[in-house]
Design a protein around this motif. Structure first.
Motif, mmCIF file in Angstrom:
data_model
loop_
_atom_site.group_PDB
_atom_site.id
_atom_site.type_symbol
_atom_site.label_atom_id
_atom_site.label_comp_id
_atom_site.label_asym_id
_atom_site.label_seq_id
_atom_site.Cartn_x
_atom_site.Cartn_y
_atom_site.Cartn_z
ATOM 1 N N ALA A 345 0.818 -4.095 1.751
ATOM 2 C CA ALA A 345 0.853 -2.645 1.523
ATOM 3 C C ALA A 345 -0.552 -2.082 1.384
ATOM 4 C CB ALA A 345 1.682 -2.338 0.275
ATOM 5 N N TRP A 346 -1.418 -2.803 0.669
ATOM 6 C CA TRP A 346 -2.769 -2.299 0.432
ATOM 7 C C TRP A 346 -3.718 -2.633 1.578
ATOM 8 C CZ3 TRP A 346 -4.756 0.857 -3.277
ATOM 9 C CH2 TRP A 346 -3.901 1.192 -4.323
ATOM 10 N N ASN A 347 -3.749 -3.881 1.985
ATOM 11 C CA ASN A 347 -4.748 -4.322 2.964
ATOM 12 C C ASN A 347 -4.439 -3.896 4.392
ATOM 13 O OD1 ASN A 347 -6.227 -5.587 0.955
ATOM 14 N ND2 ASN A 347 -5.218 -7.559 1.241
ATOM 15 N N GLU A 348 -3.195 -3.543 4.662
ATOM 16 C CA GLU A 348 -2.839 -3.138 6.013
ATOM 17 C C GLU A 348 -2.359 -1.685 6.061
ATOM 18 O OE1 GLU A 348 -0.249 -5.850 8.075
ATOM 19 O OE2 GLU A 348 -1.136 -7.601 7.099
ATOM 20 N N VAL A 349 -1.253 -1.406 5.386
ATOM 21 C CA VAL A 349 -0.627 -0.088 5.522
ATOM 22 C C VAL A 349 -1.510 1.008 4.934
ATOM 23 C CG1 VAL A 349 1.433 1.280 5.033
ATOM 24 C CG2 VAL A 349 1.650 -1.178 5.457
ATOM 25 N N ILE A 350 -1.912 0.861 3.679
ATOM 26 C CA ILE A 350 -2.748 1.890 3.036
ATOM 27 C C ILE A 350 -4.092 2.022 3.741
ATOM 28 C CG2 ILE A 350 -4.026 2.427 0.920
ATOM 29 C CD1 ILE A 350 -1.651 1.394 -0.672
ATOM 30 N N VAL A 351 -4.684 0.909 4.099
ATOM 31 C CA VAL A 351 -5.974 0.940 4.806
ATOM 32 C C VAL A 351 -5.855 1.702 6.120
ATOM 33 C CG1 VAL A 351 -7.620 -0.499 6.069
ATOM 34 C CG2 VAL A 351 -6.966 -1.121 3.740
ATOM 35 N N ASN A 352 -4.817 1.415 6.885
ATOM 36 C CA ASN A 352 -4.652 2.087 8.181
ATOM 37 C C ASN A 352 -4.389 3.583 8.025
ATOM 38 O OD1 ASN A 352 -5.039 -0.275 9.637
ATOM 39 N ND2 ASN A 352 -2.865 -0.795 9.629
ATOM 40 N N ILE A 353 -3.607 3.945 7.007
ATOM 41 C CA ILE A 353 -3.345 5.372 6.790
ATOM 42 C C ILE A 353 -4.643 6.097 6.416
ATOM 43 C CG2 ILE A 353 -2.166 7.045 5.313
ATOM 44 C CD1 ILE A 353 0.153 5.107 5.075
ATOM 45 N N LEU A 354 -5.417 5.506 5.526
ATOM 46 C CA LEU A 354 -6.673 6.137 5.103
ATOM 47 C C LEU A 354 -7.677 6.212 6.252
ATOM 48 C CD1 LEU A 354 -7.121 4.613 1.539
ATOM 49 C CD2 LEU A 354 -6.705 7.001 2.110
ATOM 50 N N ILE A 355 -7.712 5.189 7.078
ATOM 51 C CA ILE A 355 -8.606 5.235 8.244
ATOM 52 C C ILE A 355 -8.236 6.403 9.145
ATOM 53 C CG2 ILE A 355 -9.203 4.032 10.391
ATOM 54 C CD1 ILE A 355 -9.106 1.408 8.822
ATOM 55 N N GLN A 408 -5.506 -7.837 -8.365
ATOM 56 C CA GLN A 408 -5.805 -8.833 -7.346
ATOM 57 C C GLN A 408 -6.305 -8.213 -6.048
ATOM 58 O OE1 GLN A 408 -2.824 -8.166 -8.583
ATOM 59 N NE2 GLN A 408 -1.173 -8.266 -7.064
ATOM 60 N N MET A 409 -6.147 -6.889 -5.900
ATOM 61 C CA MET A 409 -6.601 -6.246 -4.673
ATOM 62 C C MET A 409 -8.112 -6.014 -4.691
ATOM 63 S SD MET A 409 -3.691 -6.280 -3.404
ATOM 64 C CE MET A 409 -4.636 -6.273 -1.938
ATOM 65 N N TRP A 413 -9.873 -3.543 -0.055
ATOM 66 C CA TRP A 413 -9.193 -2.549 0.779
ATOM 67 C C TRP A 413 -10.109 -1.348 1.034
ATOM 68 C CZ3 TRP A 413 -8.135 2.350 -1.252
ATOM 69 C CH2 TRP A 413 -8.344 2.500 -2.634
ATOM 70 N N LYS A 414 -10.911 -0.967 0.019
ATOM 71 C CA LYS A 414 -11.855 0.148 0.209
ATOM 72 C C LYS A 414 -12.967 -0.236 1.189
ATOM 73 C CE LYS A 414 -12.623 0.914 -4.238
ATOM 74 N NZ LYS A 414 -13.165 1.547 -5.465
#
Length: 508
Positions: A345-355, A408-409, A413-414
């Protein structure tokens, strides 16, 4: 108590005389054959009593009956042979004949042997088989599945904020306060799972079934969230427009049109239009946080409660350790499936949305050249207005969820977001500088190349603007907690704008 007070001396005497036979068959077993067998026979013989005890049809009553009789049976030997402080022997303890009384002493080992004979008797086995415990579990698990089916279906229709908790508002608030959950669906899931080990629900002979049920519920939760993250589960539903009686009859106004007033749809504010929640940044972050809490609760409080219930009053320490190890192992194996979902959720989905959100302003990089080409504007002194907006979505999201980011994230991700944005930014700047260079070459023999403002060319102004923009972008990267010098794209930007930097320093 009546049997113990009236016949306790006889029972203790028989146990003392015939019970210490080193494990052989006891010739006269008054505790088992004289007390327990008649009681068990009477309970199983009467049809009305048998129905009321073993098949009441209501899960809570069946569980209460089982616990009451199980407690009665497990304490039977000890209660029957308990010494009565007011017996005759005590009353005559000071008499001259007191030394003539035989006062049998029953040790703990003797009581344990008597209790074991009760458990091993065929009548006890027959009595235990009367309990239809699988049906009890099916009743309990059926209620749980009904609650969860409703919760999942409503969440899918109404969204993650749907109020799907099946208990009272006070219970909801208490569970949220104790656990940290915020979404009602996860409160419902955790409450259902925790209910398995409550004293008014759990039965030790069904330990394996309750564990299996917990595994199924956790697995279903993981699949529900996983399908959503992968874009395989659509939330909301299509709202069908009501059909008027005129439409049903093929009638209508001019050109087949109907009055909108006659087709007003009843309010259904809870049901949302179709959408995929993995495309919503807030939904993904909120669900990931709830899953992170769920994993923590399952691997600590939940497993501890399950082990405590499964072990019960087991006297054998080796068996306690074995049972606890099995329960902990099974539940840990299924709970470990949650962690990868949170990371995804953090490393893929959230990262891609923010990009995607941060890349939008980069289109303005091309416009920097047009700002100074043939405009006779003075050299820039401030960064371009679009630069602070590049990382604004990241900064706002980071501020909103800084206390709801799993430890743990970390900041990986940032870094992934900034790395990608910086790389695309540097590519856009590199392309723009190449265009500026070609333009300057084309204009090198023209007098228009030098502008009136300090003799600086349009190209030099563009380069100076890009340098100022690079500095502002680096400052924004620092504001989100990342060292700009560790980002490859920013290093490239520094290299691309180095000429303008030297020019600016020499100008000072």
């Amino acid at each position: 108590n009546i049997i113990s007070s009236n016949f306790g001396d006889v029972l203790r005497l028989a146990e003392n005389m015939f019970g210490n036979n080193n494990g052989g068959k006891m010739e006269i077993d008054l505790v088992t054959a004289g007390v327990w067998v008649p009681i068990a026979t009477a309970l199983m013989a009467d049809a009305g009593i048998k129905m009321a005890i073993f098949s009441p049809g209501i899960a809570s009553i069946l569980q209460s009956n089982y616990l009451a009789l199980d407690t009665f049976l497990s304490n039977l030997a000890g209660r029957l042979m308990k010494t009565n402080a007011n017996n005759t022997t005590s009353e005559n303890a000071d008499s001259e004949l007191s030394n003539l009384y035989f006062n049998p002493i029953i040790t703990k080992d003797g009581t344990l042997r008597a209790q074991q004979r009760i458990y091993k008797h065929p009548k006890t086995t027959e009595f235990s088989k009367r309990w239809n415990l699988p049906i009890y579990y099916q009743l309990r698990f059926g209620d749980v599945c009904s609650r969860l089916n409703t919760a999942f279906e409503r969440t899918q229709r109404e969204g993650w904020l749907a109020d799907v908790y099946g208990g009272s508002t006070m219970q909801l608030d208490n569970i949220k306060k104790e656990t940290g959950f915020e979404l009602a669906l996860f409160v419902e899931i955790y409450d259902v799972l925790s209910s398995f080990w409550r004293p008014d629900v759990f039965l030790r002979p069904l330990t394996h079934r309750f564990i299996r049920g917990a595994v199924q519920i956790i697995g279903r939760t993981v699949n529900f969230v996983s399908d959503g993250l992968n874009g395989q589960l659509q939330f909301g539903e299509e709202k069908q427009r009501p059909v008027s009686p005129q439409q049903e009859n093929g009638e209508g106004g001019e050109n087949g049109e109907f009055s909108l007033e006659s087709l007003d749809e009843p309010a259904s504010s809870n049901v949302r239009d179709p959408y995929f929640w993995h495309e919503n940044l807030i939904d993904v972050a909120a669900v990931a946080w709830e899953m992170n809490i769920l994993e923590s609760k399952l691997t600590h409080e939940f497993i501890d409660a399950a082990c405590k219930a499964a072990v019960g009053n087991e006297p054998d320490s080796k068996k306690r350790e074995e049972i606890s190890g099995l329960v902990r192992g099974v539940l840990s194996d299924v709970s470990i499936r949650i962690g990868p979902l949170v990371k995804k959720a953090w490393n893929e989905v959230i990262v891609n949305i923010l990009i995607g959100k941060c890349c939008g302003p980069l289109a303005a990089v091309k416009g920097v050249a047009a700002t100074y080409r043939m405009t006779n504007r003075p050299p820039p002194t401030q960064p371009s207005p679009f630069v602070p907006t590049i990382l604004r979505p990241l900064k706002e999201f980071n501020s909103e969820f800084r206390h709801k980011t799993p430890l743990q994230m970390g900041i990986g991700w940032k870094i992934a977001v900034v790395q990608t944005i910086a790389q695309r930014y540097s590519s856009a700047v590199e392309e723009l500088l190449a265009t500026v260079q070609r333009t300057e070459v084309a204009l090198k023999n023209r007098k228009a190349r030098k502008m009136s403002s300090g003799g600086m060319s349009d190209g030099d102004k563009v380069k100076l603007q890009l340098y100022l923009d690079y500095k502002e972008f680096s400052r924004n990267v620092q504001q989100v907690g990342i060292d700009p010098t560790t980002i490859e794209g920013i290093s490239k930007l520094a290299e691309l704008t180095n000429e303008a930097k030297k020019r600016a320093q020499n100008g000072k």
